[in-house]
Design a protein around this motif. Structure first.
Motif, PDB file in Angstrom:
ATOM      1  N   GLU A 123       4.737   8.558  32.601  1.00  0.00           N
ATOM      2  CA  GLU A 123       5.853   9.466  32.235  1.00  0.00           C
ATOM      3  C   GLU A 123       5.740   9.327  30.396  1.00  0.00           C
ATOM      4  O   GLU A 123       6.068  10.379  29.152  1.00  0.00           O
ATOM      5  N   ILE A 124       5.998   7.748  29.705  1.00  0.00           N
ATOM      6  CA  ILE A 124       6.679   7.367  28.350  1.00  0.00           C
ATOM      7  C   ILE A 124       5.010   7.864  27.901  1.00  0.00           C
ATOM      8  O   ILE A 124       5.079   8.447  26.771  1.00  0.00           O
ATOM      9  N   ARG A 146       6.424   5.744  35.754  1.00  0.00           N
ATOM     10  CA  ARG A 146       6.723   5.756  33.959  1.00  0.00           C
ATOM     11  C   ARG A 146       6.377   5.657  33.058  1.00  0.00           C
ATOM     12  O   ARG A 146       6.546   6.613  32.211  1.00  0.00           O
ATOM     13  N   HIS A 147       5.651   4.306  33.284  1.00  0.00           N
ATOM     14  CA  HIS A 147       4.716   4.247  31.961  1.00  0.00           C
ATOM     15  C   HIS A 147       3.856   5.772  31.332  1.00  0.00           C
ATOM     16  O   HIS A 147       3.948   6.528  30.871  1.00  0.00           O
ATOM     17  N   GLU A 190       5.677   2.686  41.259  1.00  0.00           N
ATOM     18  CA  GLU A 190       6.948   3.517  40.540  1.00  0.00           C
ATOM     19  C   GLU A 190       7.503   3.432  39.405  1.00  0.00           C
ATOM     20  O   GLU A 190       7.232   4.146  38.251  1.00  0.00           O
ATOM     21  N   MET A 191       6.436   1.900  38.572  1.00  0.00           N
ATOM     22  CA  MET A 191       6.624   1.300  37.589  1.00  0.00           C
ATOM     23  C   MET A 191       4.885   2.464  36.720  1.00  0.00           C
ATOM     24  O   MET A 191       4.949   3.091  35.689  1.00  0.00           O
TER      25      MET A 191
END
Length: 173
Positions: A154-155, A151-152, A147-148
């Protein structure tokens, strides 16, 4: 073998004493009658005195040979000797006490074995439970990492830092 024999004889004498004390009622008397004077009477009459031994085939009442634990065959064979109560002979009492002692010993050993086995089973259960907990913890950790990472990514993609392929060349502008 001789230690087992001695132990069974001691148990025999102890049980005879217990049977004898339960079978007789204390009667106050001036002096005990000698055992030999009760010969050719009955077993019950002979065994009223604790120190007497009844020999069934020859109807003899004699003093119990206290120097030896069991009466010798010259006094009376074990199968015919009675002491304490008339319905139990020494041979049956020795066999019975030996069997009961063996059963008690086997029961103690079985209990010890079962206790040790139960403890080992308990330890195995605890180990299996700890292993399941570790696996679950690792699975949750993998999910959190993925999940992390998402997110990274996506950023990076939002700000244009994402790389299409790590093997592409950087272009000069």
């Amino acid at each position: 073998m001789s230690a087992l024999y001695k132990a069974s004889v001691l148990v025999l004498v102890f049980c005879g004493f217990i049977l004898n004390t339960g079978a007789q009622t204390p009667t106050p008397g001036p002096a005990p009658v000698p055992c030999e004077s009760r010969s050719n009477t009955s077993c019950e009459e002979c065994l009223k005195n604790v120190s007497c031994l009844w020999c069934e085939p020859n109807k003899q009442c004699t003093d119990y040979p206290v120097k030896s634990i069991l009466p010798p065959s010259s006094v009376c064979p074990l199968n015919d000797a009675r002491w304490g109560v008339c319905w139990v002979n020494f041979l049956i009492l020795i066999i019975t006490m030996s069997v009961l002692g063996g059963i008690i010993l086997i029961a103690i050993l079985v209990c010890c074995f079962c206790c040790c086995k139960c403890e080992r089973i308990g330890n195995k259960r605890e180990d299996a439970m700890a292993e399941r907990q570790n696996r679950a913890r690792k699975d949750r950790q993998k999910v959190r990492r993925s999940e992390m990472q998402m997110r990274h990514d996506e950023i990076r993609q939002k700000y244009g830092l994402a790389k299409g392929s790590p093997y592409t060349r950087m272009e000069d502008e």
